[in-house]
Design a protein around this motif. Structure first.
Motif, mmCIF file in Angstrom:
data_model
loop_
_atom_site.group_PDB
_atom_site.id
_atom_site.type_symbol
_atom_site.label_atom_id
_atom_site.label_comp_id
_atom_site.label_asym_id
_atom_site.label_seq_id
_atom_site.Cartn_x
_atom_site.Cartn_y
_atom_site.Cartn_z
ATOM 1 N N ILE A 10 0.632 -1.077 -0.090
ATOM 2 C CA ILE A 10 -0.056 0.028 -0.031
ATOM 3 C C ILE A 10 0.788 1.208 -0.040
ATOM 4 C CG2 ILE A 10 -1.483 1.409 1.319
ATOM 5 C CD1 ILE A 10 -2.935 -1.425 2.068
ATOM 6 N N SER A 11 1.908 1.220 0.902
ATOM 7 C CA SER A 11 2.932 2.236 0.757
ATOM 8 C C SER A 11 3.404 2.500 -0.512
ATOM 9 C CB SER A 11 3.953 2.193 1.939
ATOM 10 O OG SER A 11 3.331 2.074 3.038
ATOM 11 N N ALA A 12 4.094 1.389 -1.341
ATOM 12 C CA ALA A 12 4.605 1.404 -2.670
ATOM 13 C C ALA A 12 3.339 1.975 -3.646
ATOM 14 C CB ALA A 12 5.167 0.186 -3.090
ATOM 15 N N ALA A 13 2.260 1.607 -3.493
ATOM 16 C CA ALA A 13 1.324 2.119 -4.429
ATOM 17 C C ALA A 13 1.038 3.481 -4.255
ATOM 18 C CB ALA A 13 0.175 1.248 -4.330
ATOM 19 N N ASN A 14 0.813 4.217 -2.918
ATOM 20 C CA ASN A 14 0.668 5.504 -2.692
ATOM 21 C C ASN A 14 1.800 6.344 -3.162
ATOM 22 O OD1 ASN A 14 -1.840 5.110 -1.645
ATOM 23 N ND2 ASN A 14 -1.257 4.787 0.594
ATOM 24 N N LYS A 15 3.004 5.935 -2.907
ATOM 25 C CA LYS A 15 4.070 6.901 -3.445
ATOM 26 C C LYS A 15 4.174 6.767 -4.988
ATOM 27 C CE LYS A 15 7.133 5.942 0.348
ATOM 28 N NZ LYS A 15 8.502 5.376 0.812
ATOM 29 N N PHE A 16 3.899 5.794 -5.457
ATOM 30 C CA PHE A 16 3.742 5.828 -7.193
ATOM 31 C C PHE A 16 2.597 6.371 -7.734
ATOM 32 C CE2 PHE A 16 2.819 3.724 -11.363
ATOM 33 C CZ PHE A 16 4.045 3.684 -11.732
ATOM 34 N N PHE A 17 1.755 6.428 -7.078
ATOM 35 C CA PHE A 17 0.386 6.895 -7.734
ATOM 36 C C PHE A 17 0.149 8.396 -7.136
ATOM 37 C CE2 PHE A 17 -0.532 2.721 -8.926
ATOM 38 C CZ PHE A 17 -0.481 2.998 -10.075
ATOM 39 N N LYS A 18 1.025 9.156 -6.185
ATOM 40 C CA LYS A 18 1.019 10.237 -5.577
ATOM 41 C C LYS A 18 0.479 11.327 -6.345
ATOM 42 C CE LYS A 18 3.250 13.034 -1.895
ATOM 43 N NZ LYS A 18 4.684 13.242 -1.531
ATOM 44 N N GLN A 19 -0.389 12.148 -5.998
ATOM 45 C CA GLN A 19 -1.018 13.297 -6.737
ATOM 46 C C GLN A 19 0.060 14.489 -6.524
ATOM 47 O OE1 GLN A 19 -3.737 13.409 -8.511
ATOM 48 N NE2 GLN A 19 -4.189 11.366 -8.360
ATOM 49 N N THR A 20 0.381 14.859 -7.692
ATOM 50 C CA THR A 20 1.148 16.299 -7.506
ATOM 51 C C THR A 20 0.542 17.374 -8.082
ATOM 52 O OG1 THR A 20 2.380 15.495 -9.876
ATOM 53 C CG2 THR A 20 3.438 14.895 -7.827
ATOM 54 N N PRO A 21 0.486 18.368 -7.485
ATOM 55 C CA PRO A 21 -0.191 19.515 -8.086
ATOM 56 C C PRO A 21 0.513 20.019 -9.610
ATOM 57 C CG PRO A 21 1.036 20.417 -6.440
ATOM 58 C CD PRO A 21 1.218 18.696 -6.453
ATOM 59 N N GLU A 22 -0.209 20.215 -10.390
ATOM 60 C CA GLU A 22 0.262 20.654 -11.826
ATOM 61 C C GLU A 22 0.173 22.055 -11.876
ATOM 62 O OE1 GLU A 22 -1.129 20.087 -16.209
ATOM 63 O OE2 GLU A 22 -0.914 18.121 -14.891
ATOM 64 N N LYS A 23 1.422 22.698 -11.995
ATOM 65 C CA LYS A 23 1.555 24.163 -12.179
ATOM 66 C C LYS A 23 0.936 24.775 -13.379
ATOM 67 C CE LYS A 23 4.767 27.938 -11.294
ATOM 68 N NZ LYS A 23 4.491 28.839 -12.666
ATOM 69 N N ILE A 24 -0.199 25.491 -13.448
ATOM 70 C CA ILE A 24 -0.687 26.161 -14.348
ATOM 71 C C ILE A 24 0.106 27.342 -14.948
ATOM 72 C CG2 ILE A 24 -2.892 27.008 -15.409
ATOM 73 C CD1 ILE A 24 -4.259 25.256 -13.263
ATOM 74 N N SER A 25 0.658 27.399 -16.107
ATOM 75 C CA SER A 25 1.349 28.650 -16.593
ATOM 76 C C SER A 25 0.357 29.506 -17.300
ATOM 77 C CB SER A 25 2.768 28.525 -16.971
ATOM 78 O OG SER A 25 3.072 27.096 -17.705
ATOM 79 N N THR A 26 0.679 30.892 -17.076
ATOM 80 C CA THR A 26 -0.113 31.802 -17.788
ATOM 81 C C THR A 26 0.345 32.151 -19.059
ATOM 82 O OG1 THR A 26 0.632 33.476 -16.390
ATOM 83 C CG2 THR A 26 -1.393 32.580 -15.748
ATOM 84 N N ASP A 27 -0.029 32.881 -19.718
ATOM 85 C CA ASP A 27 0.511 33.486 -21.035
ATOM 86 C C ASP A 27 1.483 34.560 -20.558
ATOM 87 O OD1 ASP A 27 -1.102 31.869 -22.797
ATOM 88 O OD2 ASP A 27 -2.315 33.519 -23.094
ATOM 89 N N TYR A 28 1.338 35.242 -19.355
ATOM 90 C CA TYR A 28 2.340 36.164 -18.829
ATOM 91 C C TYR A 28 3.813 35.413 -18.675
ATOM 92 C CZ TYR A 28 4.515 39.647 -16.026
ATOM 93 O OH TYR A 28 5.193 40.348 -15.539
ATOM 94 N N GLU A 29 3.461 34.493 -17.948
ATOM 95 C CA GLU A 29 4.531 33.613 -17.333
ATOM 96 C C GLU A 29 5.175 32.950 -18.306
ATOM 97 O OE1 GLU A 29 2.899 32.016 -13.062
ATOM 98 O OE2 GLU A 29 2.578 30.863 -14.721
ATOM 99 N N LYS A 30 4.786 32.563 -19.570
ATOM 100 C CA LYS A 30 5.469 31.805 -20.562
ATOM 101 C C LYS A 30 6.296 32.949 -21.293
ATOM 102 C CE LYS A 30 2.194 28.229 -21.403
ATOM 103 N NZ LYS A 30 1.077 27.884 -22.286
ATOM 104 N N ALA A 31 5.674 34.284 -21.494
ATOM 105 C CA ALA A 31 6.272 35.346 -22.229
ATOM 106 C C ALA A 31 7.478 35.799 -21.291
ATOM 107 C CB ALA A 31 5.169 36.357 -22.526
ATOM 108 N N GLU A 32 7.254 35.919 -20.226
ATOM 109 C CA GLU A 32 8.240 36.468 -19.094
ATOM 110 C C GLU A 32 9.570 35.444 -19.443
ATOM 111 O OE1 GLU A 32 7.529 36.205 -15.052
ATOM 112 O OE2 GLU A 32 7.944 38.315 -14.913
ATOM 113 N N LEU A 33 9.325 34.116 -19.326
ATOM 114 C CA LEU A 33 10.297 33.074 -19.473
ATOM 115 C C LEU A 33 10.731 33.302 -20.729
ATOM 116 C CD1 LEU A 33 11.635 30.354 -18.273
ATOM 117 C CD2 LEU A 33 10.106 29.103 -19.263
#
Length: 61
Positions: A10-33
């Motif tokens: 169960i521990s291994a499965a939880n680590k494997f399928f752990k939810q990671t927050p996906e960073k949403i980049s805006t058009d401004y952030e893309k242009a700035e980068l």
């Protein structure tokens, strides 16, 4: 609430399928980068040109 028991599977499965927050980049952030990346590229090119000029000047002297 935690589960009352936790097996290694169960521990291994939880680590494997752990939810990671996906960073949403805006058009401004893309242009700035893109702008920052371009500025860094131009700076590197300028420093390379200056170093080449210094090297040529030192050879002539």
């Amino acid at each position: 609430m935690k589960q009352p028991y936790r097996t290694p599977a169960i521990s291994a499965a939880n680590k494997f399928f752990k939810q990671t927050p996906e960073k949403i980049s805006t058009d401004y952030e893309k242009a700035e980068l893109a702008l920052y990346t371009n500025m860094e590229r131009l700076k590197a090119e300028r420093l390379a040109r200056e170093a080449e000029r210094r090297a040529q000047r030192d050879v002539k002297q």
